[in-house]
Design an enzyme around this catalytic site. Structure first.
Site, PDB file in Angstrom:
ATOM      1  CB  SER A 224       0.702   6.230  -0.112  1.00 57.61           C
ATOM      2  OG  SER A 224       0.040   7.310   0.513  1.00 57.61           O
ATOM      3  CE  LYS A 227      -2.690   4.760   2.356  1.00 59.97           C
ATOM      4  NZ  LYS A 227      -1.742   5.870   2.179  1.00 59.97           N
ATOM      5  CB  SER A 288      -3.690   5.999  -1.867  1.00 62.79           C
ATOM      6  OG  SER A 288      -2.557   6.174  -1.041  1.00 62.79           O
TER       7      SER A 288
END
Length: 544
Positions: A224, A227, A288
């Site tokens: 993640s 992101k 997230s």
């Protein structure tokens, strides 16, 4: 002035007289030579009033060749051969003028009349006639004097023209030159950084420099942490001001269906509802949420595939040479990067006010009132202000972080990343958090401030381009933040420098450190003395 000589007798046009009198004039002259009684001479009026017609040249009787001229006889010979004549009883009556052919008179030399001008004389000869003085003989001295008289006005005119051109030429633009040292090295030895034993890590201080990196910087899955690039592209294309919520984003069916995706991290949203751009960023960076990351991609580019292309283009622009994105959430193992590349991205993303505000939040409430905590448990402690965690069983523990430290009255931002941190007993997320916390504290403890230049120190000069140099001084103490052994650069950023200005006028900025980032030390520099426009002598003597 010249005066023509006055004639004692009226001028007679001889050719005209011969036409009028024919042979009469010749006979009269001959008679006078032989001693005959002089015939009555005609008065001026009679001589000029008689008209003798010219013979018709077309008459055959007149087409005779002219008689050749007779050689004149000596007077003595004529008298010897001439027989004695009886005395004349009286004066002879006047004889009628003859109309015969006028005898041709011999002419020697070029044919010239009194009306034809003479060829011009040389100037010196003419001057000699006017002054009645012969021209002086030519000597080298007189030749030199004459040439000086001729060329001196021309040279003087040329000098005047060049002077006007030089004075009217535009002045060169003044430049700002740094004369102070262009670098500074901090005292002390190189600091000992507690790099993690495995995986990768990188550590920088924004605007100052890098502590370095550890591990083999090869592309690996980052989960993640991807992101961060998703939020960066969204804010780049749809920037938000500080505190602004931004436009509303309508939630589609796909985002709702992905809200319950098993092991993925998500946020519950419902088709037909709308959330602000800022809330969507909170869901991506704090909670997230994979489903909201994909929603933002479709909202921005129309499809996830098109958005991924933009992510990779942005990575290339930032110099992330070991990074490839295949999805906006980072769930795919094919989305790979390195710790060094992620630090490059983090420093660029932290320039956005909206990004910094969201990344520093410990939690947020969504539009349904549900609270979501930040997976980065370091935020809010020890000056940590972000940025993003990422964990999967294949990517292990990953964290991109930012922390503040005040040094020498200035706040510095520490930026770093740890990648592929294995579980050492508390889980892969805790492993990434612990490794990052050690790096943050080491960097904070190592930073020190040092004064490079005092206020009023001459740091450079304004060069007017014609030899004039005006000193430039620092308007306050120039301080740098770093660590032992670090060398920082000093550079000048010039403003638009005028040709003339008063002392104290700001003419530029002295930058210490990496001028491309917000953390660099920037001190205004100003004129110590009045900046005076170049004088006339400088303008006239300039070259180039």
């Amino acid at each position: 002035m010249f005066k023509a000589p006055r004639l004692d007798k009226p001028a007679v046009d001889q050719p005209t007289t011969m036409l009028k009198l024919g042979d009469a004039a010749s006979a009269a002259r001959k008679a006078g030579e032989k001693g005959d009684a002089p015939a009555r001479s005609e008065s001026d009026a009679e001589r000029t009033s008689k008209f003798v017609a010219l013979r018709n040249p077309d008459d055959p009787a007149n087409r005779k060749p002219p008689r050749p001229p007779q050689a004149p006889q000596a007077p003595q010979a004529a008298q010897a051969t001439e027989a004695p004549k009886a005395p004349s009883p009286g004066p002879k009556p006047p004889q009628a003028p003859r109309t015969g052919v006028t005898a041709a008179r011999p002419h020697v030399g070029p044919d010239r009349t009194t009306q034809q001008p003479l060829p011009p004389k040389p100037p010196l000869d003419l001057l000699a006639e006017l002054t009645n003085t012969p021209p002086p003989p030519e000597t080298p001295l007189r030749t030199t004097v004459r040439r000086v008289k001729i060329w001196t006005p021309l040279v003087a005119l040329l000098v005047i023209v060049l002077g006007v051109v030089q004075a009217m030429r535009p002045l060169p633009a003044p430049t700002l030159d740094l004369t102070a040292q262009d670098s500074f090295t901090f005292d002390g030895g190189k600091p000992q950084i507690p790099w993690p034993e495995s995986g990768q890590a990188a550590l920088d201080v924004q605007g100052i420099g890098s502590f370095g990196s550890s591990g083999d910087q090869k592309p690996v899955p980052i989960a993640s942490v991807a992101k961060v690039m998703t939020a960066y592209v969204i804010l780049r294309d749809h920037p938000l001001k500080s505190g602004a919520e931004g436009p509303k984003i309508k939630i589609d069916q796909a985002a709702e269906e992905q809200s319950d995706a098993g092991d993925e991290s998500t946020v519950n949203v419902y088709a037909g509802d709308s959330i602000s751009q800022r809330e969507a960023l909170k869901a991506v960076l704090i909670a997230s949420a994979n489903n909201v990351a994909r929603l933002l991609a479709r909202w921005d580019a129309g499809s996830e595939k098109a958005f991924v292309e933009k992510m990779n283009a942005a990575a290339k622009d930032l110099g992330m040479t070991n990074t490839t994105y295949t999805d906006p959430s980072g769930l795919n193992n094919t989305t790979v990067s390195t710790a060094v590349d992620q630090v490059k991205l983090a420093k660029a993303a932290m320039k956005s006010p909206a990004f910094r505000e969201v990344a520093a939040m410990m939690s947020y409430n969504d539009y349904k009132g549900v609270n979501h905590g930040n997976w980065n448990h370091l935020v809010g402690h020890n000056g940590v202000v972000g940025i993003k965690t990422g964990t999967t069983t294949s990517a292990l523990g990953n964290l991109v972080f930012a922390a503040k430290k005040e040094v020498g009255g200035e706040t510095r931002t520490i930026v770093g990343a740890v990648v592929r941190q294995p579980d050492v007993g508390g889980g892969i997320l805790d492993a990434a958090l612990d490794a990052s916390d050690e790096l943050i504290r080491a960097a904070q403890d190592t930073l020190q401030s040092s004064t490079i230049l005092k206020k009023g120190s001459v740091v450079g000069y304004v060069d007017d381009g014609l030899g004039g140099r005006t000193p430039v001084v620092a308007t306050k103490d120039v301080k740098a933040v770093g660590w032992g052994g670090l060398t920082v650069k000093l550079t000048f950023d010039a403003d638009e420098v005028p040709h003339a200005a008063k002392a104290g006028t700001k003419v530029g900025t002295l930058t210490v450190g990496d001028g491309g980032t917000s953390g660099a030390v920037k001190v205004p520099v100003a004129l110590r003395d009045d900046l005076v426009e170049p004088g006339l002598s400088d303008k006239l003597t300039r070259l180039g």
